[in-house]
Write a protein that holds these residues in place. Structure first.
Motif, PDB file in Angstrom:
ATOM      1  N   ASP A 179       0.834  -1.201   0.000  1.00  0.00           N
ATOM      2  CA  ASP A 179       0.000   0.000   0.000  1.00  0.00           C
ATOM      3  C   ASP A 179       0.872   1.256   0.000  1.00  0.00           C
ATOM      4  OD1 ASP A 179      -3.056   0.875   0.819  1.00  0.00           O
ATOM      5  OD2 ASP A 179      -1.552   2.233   1.670  1.00  0.00           O
ATOM      6  N   HIS A 180       1.881   1.280   0.837  1.00  0.00           N
ATOM      7  CA  HIS A 180       2.838   2.394   0.840  1.00  0.00           C
ATOM      8  C   HIS A 180       4.126   1.955   1.533  1.00  0.00           C
ATOM      9  CE1 HIS A 180       0.452   2.956   4.603  1.00  0.00           C
ATOM     10  NE2 HIS A 180       1.570   3.377   5.140  1.00  0.00           N
ATOM     11  N   MET A 181       5.203   2.673   1.231  1.00  0.00           N
ATOM     12  CA  MET A 181       6.497   2.417   1.879  1.00  0.00           C
ATOM     13  C   MET A 181       7.040   3.736   2.378  1.00  0.00           C
ATOM     14  SD  MET A 181       8.378  -0.396  -0.525  1.00  0.00           S
ATOM     15  CE  MET A 181       9.808  -0.490   0.546  1.00  0.00           C
ATOM     16  N   VAL A 182       7.420   3.750   3.654  1.00  0.00           N
ATOM     17  CA  VAL A 182       7.777   5.004   4.310  1.00  0.00           C
ATOM     18  C   VAL A 182       9.289   5.128   4.459  1.00  0.00           C
ATOM     19  CG1 VAL A 182       7.449   6.396   6.392  1.00  0.00           C
ATOM     20  CG2 VAL A 182       5.608   4.909   5.571  1.00  0.00           C
ATOM     21  N   GLY A 183       9.806   6.318   4.175  1.00  0.00           N
ATOM     22  CA  GLY A 183      11.224   6.593   4.387  1.00  0.00           C
ATOM     23  C   GLY A 183      11.419   7.532   5.566  1.00  0.00           C
ATOM     24  N   GLN A 262      11.495   2.931   6.723  1.00  0.00           N
ATOM     25  CA  GLN A 262      11.009   2.716   8.090  1.00  0.00           C
ATOM     26  C   GLN A 262       9.969   1.613   8.169  1.00  0.00           C
ATOM     27  OE1 GLN A 262       7.802   4.975   9.403  1.00  0.00           O
ATOM     28  NE2 GLN A 262       8.494   5.211  11.512  1.00  0.00           N
ATOM     29  N   HIS A 263       8.959   1.688   7.290  1.00  0.00           N
ATOM     30  CA  HIS A 263       7.989   0.599   7.306  1.00  0.00           C
ATOM     31  C   HIS A 263       7.373   0.362   5.946  1.00  0.00           C
ATOM     32  CE1 HIS A 263       4.765   3.688   8.340  1.00  0.00           C
ATOM     33  NE2 HIS A 263       3.974   2.856   7.687  1.00  0.00           N
ATOM     34  N   ILE A 264       6.932  -0.876   5.769  1.00  0.00           N
ATOM     35  CA  ILE A 264       6.250  -1.301   4.550  1.00  0.00           C
ATOM     36  C   ILE A 264       4.828  -1.624   4.962  1.00  0.00           C
ATOM     37  CG2 ILE A 264       6.209  -2.995   2.674  1.00  0.00           C
ATOM     38  CD1 ILE A 264       9.198  -3.500   3.224  1.00  0.00           C
ATOM     39  N   ALA A 265       3.870  -0.938   4.336  1.00  0.00           N
ATOM     40  CA  ALA A 265       2.465  -1.196   4.659  1.00  0.00           C
ATOM     41  C   ALA A 265       1.891  -2.142   3.614  1.00  0.00           C
ATOM     42  CB  ALA A 265       1.669   0.099   4.689  1.00  0.00           C
ATOM     43  N   ILE A 266       1.318  -3.241   4.081  1.00  0.00           N
ATOM     44  CA  ILE A 266       0.783  -4.258   3.168  1.00  0.00           C
ATOM     45  C   ILE A 266      -0.722  -4.362   3.370  1.00  0.00           C
ATOM     46  CG2 ILE A 266       0.894  -6.672   2.494  1.00  0.00           C
ATOM     47  CD1 ILE A 266       3.736  -6.775   3.360  1.00  0.00           C
ATOM     48  N   ILE A 328      -2.628  -1.948  11.797  1.00  0.00           N
ATOM     49  CA  ILE A 328      -1.852  -2.407  12.955  1.00  0.00           C
ATOM     50  C   ILE A 328      -0.389  -2.427  12.541  1.00  0.00           C
ATOM     51  CG2 ILE A 328      -2.071  -4.878  12.383  1.00  0.00           C
ATOM     52  CD1 ILE A 328      -2.332  -5.375  15.446  1.00  0.00           C
ATOM     53  N   PHE A 329       0.490  -2.285  13.518  1.00  0.00           N
ATOM     54  CA  PHE A 329       1.921  -2.183  13.238  1.00  0.00           C
ATOM     55  C   PHE A 329       2.678  -3.268  13.988  1.00  0.00           C
ATOM     56  CE2 PHE A 329      -0.100   1.779  12.464  1.00  0.00           C
ATOM     57  CZ  PHE A 329       0.538   2.314  11.365  1.00  0.00           C
ATOM     58  N   THR A 330       3.611  -3.918  13.296  1.00  0.00           N
ATOM     59  CA  THR A 330       4.440  -4.917  13.981  1.00  0.00           C
ATOM     60  C   THR A 330       5.514  -4.184  14.778  1.00  0.00           C
ATOM     61  OG1 THR A 330       6.215  -5.173  12.325  1.00  0.00           O
ATOM     62  CG2 THR A 330       4.192  -6.472  11.987  1.00  0.00           C
ATOM     63  N   PHE A 341       6.623  -3.527   9.881  1.00  0.00           N
ATOM     64  CA  PHE A 341       5.556  -3.645   8.882  1.00  0.00           C
ATOM     65  C   PHE A 341       4.246  -3.089   9.434  1.00  0.00           C
ATOM     66  CE2 PHE A 341       8.602  -6.590   7.242  1.00  0.00           C
ATOM     67  CZ  PHE A 341       8.407  -6.601   5.867  1.00  0.00           C
ATOM     68  N   GLU A 342       3.415  -2.605   8.525  1.00  0.00           N
ATOM     69  CA  GLU A 342       2.044  -2.212   8.855  1.00  0.00           C
ATOM     70  C   GLU A 342       1.131  -3.131   8.046  1.00  0.00           C
ATOM     71  OE1 GLU A 342       1.163   1.847   7.728  1.00  0.00           O
ATOM     72  OE2 GLU A 342      -1.003   1.574   7.923  1.00  0.00           O
ATOM     73  N   ILE A 343       0.063  -3.585   8.676  1.00  0.00           N
ATOM     74  CA  ILE A 343      -0.969  -4.318   7.941  1.00  0.00           C
ATOM     75  C   ILE A 343      -2.178  -3.397   7.893  1.00  0.00           C
ATOM     76  CG2 ILE A 343      -2.354  -6.434   7.830  1.00  0.00           C
ATOM     77  CD1 ILE A 343       0.702  -6.924   7.695  1.00  0.00           C
TER      78      ILE A 343
HETATM   79 FE   FE2 Z   1       1.992   3.590   7.213  1.00  0.00          FE
END
Ligand code: FE2
Length: 375
Positions: A179-183, A262-266, A328-330, A341-343
């Protein structure tokens, strides 16, 4: 194209058309073991392999997939390589955010002439299954974008890879696409990278969150969400902001030794099912206080899901003009407090959970406290 995208892209002239995320490549200390983790915990499927058996003596890569998502886990075969240096400096982390394009030569030419630093000149790789053209540019920190043109390729992944048949195949858990990838970038660098994604890659700013949107009693950060013309690629860029204590972004920058993913949202279509399975498989998530659920329905209104199920799993809810979302965030998936990761399940909402920022960052502060990094 959505109304919102039409507004921020008034001239529909896209010099860098992107079809989607092609793959995300992680440099890791032990790809064989990391692959086992992502199969077991995240339900990824074995897809392709390259290494000594395929004639690559420099590195080993495992490619895993689930629905539209492909991840590559790469480990160096000797010291003193670029990959080894990356791992020594950053720990395990995202190196390549590969973007699927129809013309990788044009993607490289259009971005480098606008100021991108080249990572890989347009080059052709081929095997009996056809031809792939690749090129690449640098982005924040040591992270890079590689453009992949695969319209003339029929193989399993890329030339040089063979099919990876494994006897161990845990069930997928419903992860569908990125869905998105955060830097995370350094102090005063958010606008630099906003300019980069706008001027060099033709993206536009979808939303801005200032330090008042994203702050708790102790810590703060700022964020700008950049999107490409068709909305398939969304890159929020975070920078730390002044607070009484050290923010999670500073903690990340300290442990990653600089900017990085920082995180990958799936995305999933059934977050309750997906998260239930991930928990059963050992994935650790951030926990929000149960009081969050006392007032959440007042804030977001009626939702389809049973609130007790969401509460039991610590899933967060937010609403915007177009609908609502569940997220939710791991906890970080390595020992360094870096990538997580974010789901996310979108039920109309196209935003990023602004209503949850405070509860979320307080949950992260609890973890920082345990790590001794909330100073
Ligand atoms: Fe996010």
């Amino acid at each position: 194209m959505s109304e919102q995208l039409k507004k921020i892209f008034p001239k529909a002239q896209d010099f860098l058309p992107i079809n989607g995320t092609d793959y995300v490549e992680f440099y890791v200390g032990n790809a064989k073991q990391a692959a086992h983790f992502y199969k077991t915990a995240f339900g990824f499927q074995s897809l392709a392999y390259s290494g000594l058996e395929t004639g690559d003596v420099t590195k080993t890569s495992y490619v895993l997939c689930q629905d539209k998502i492909r991840i590559v886990l790469t480990t160096p075969m000797s010291g003193n390589s670029e990959i080894e240096k990356h791992i020594t400096k950053h720990g395990d982390g995202v190196k390549i955010i590969a973007l699927w394009v129809d013309d990788a030569t044009s993607a490289w030419e259009e971005t480098t002439k606008r100021g991108a630093k080249s990572y890989l000149n347009p080059s052709r790789i081929e095997d009996e299954n056809g031809i792939v053209i690749r090129s690449g540019i640098h982005t924040y920190g040591d992270t890079v974008h590689v453009f992949i043109e695969r319209k003339d390729y029929k193989g399993i992944f890329l030339p040089g890879f063979q099919k990876w048949d494994s006897a161990y195949n845990p069930e997928p858990i419903g992860l569908k696409y990125i869905d998105h990838m955060v830097g995370n970038v350094g102090w005063n660098e958010m606008n630099v990278w906003e300019d980069f994604y706008r001027d060099v890659m033709g993206f536009a700013n979808l939303i801005t969150f200032d330090d008042k949107d994203i702050s708790t009693q102790y810590t703060a950060l700022m964020s700008k969400v950049m999107t490409n013309g068709n909305g398939r690629i969304k890159f929020p860029i975070n920078e730390p902001a002044e607070g009484a204590k050290k923010s999670q972004i500073e903690e990340y920058l300290d442990f990653y030794n600089g900017p990085g993913c920082q995180h990958i949202a799936i995305a999933t279509d059934d977050i309750v099912d997906t998260v239930t399975k991930m928990k059963a498989r050992g994935v650790e998530f951030l926990h929000v206080p149960e009081t969050y659920y006392d007032t959440v329905i007042e804030r977001v209104g009626e939702i389809d899901e049973e609130i007790t199920k969401l509460k039991n799993l610590s899933i967060l809810i937010d609403r915007d003009d177009e609908g609502y979302l569940l997220q939710i965030f791991t906890k970080p998936v390595e020992d360094r407090p870096t990538l997580f990761f974010e789901i996310i399940q979108r039920k109309g909402a196209q935003s990023f959970g602004k209503g949850n920022f405070k509860a979320l960052f307080e949950a992260i502060e609890l973890e920082q406290e345990k790590r001794g990094t909330l100073n």
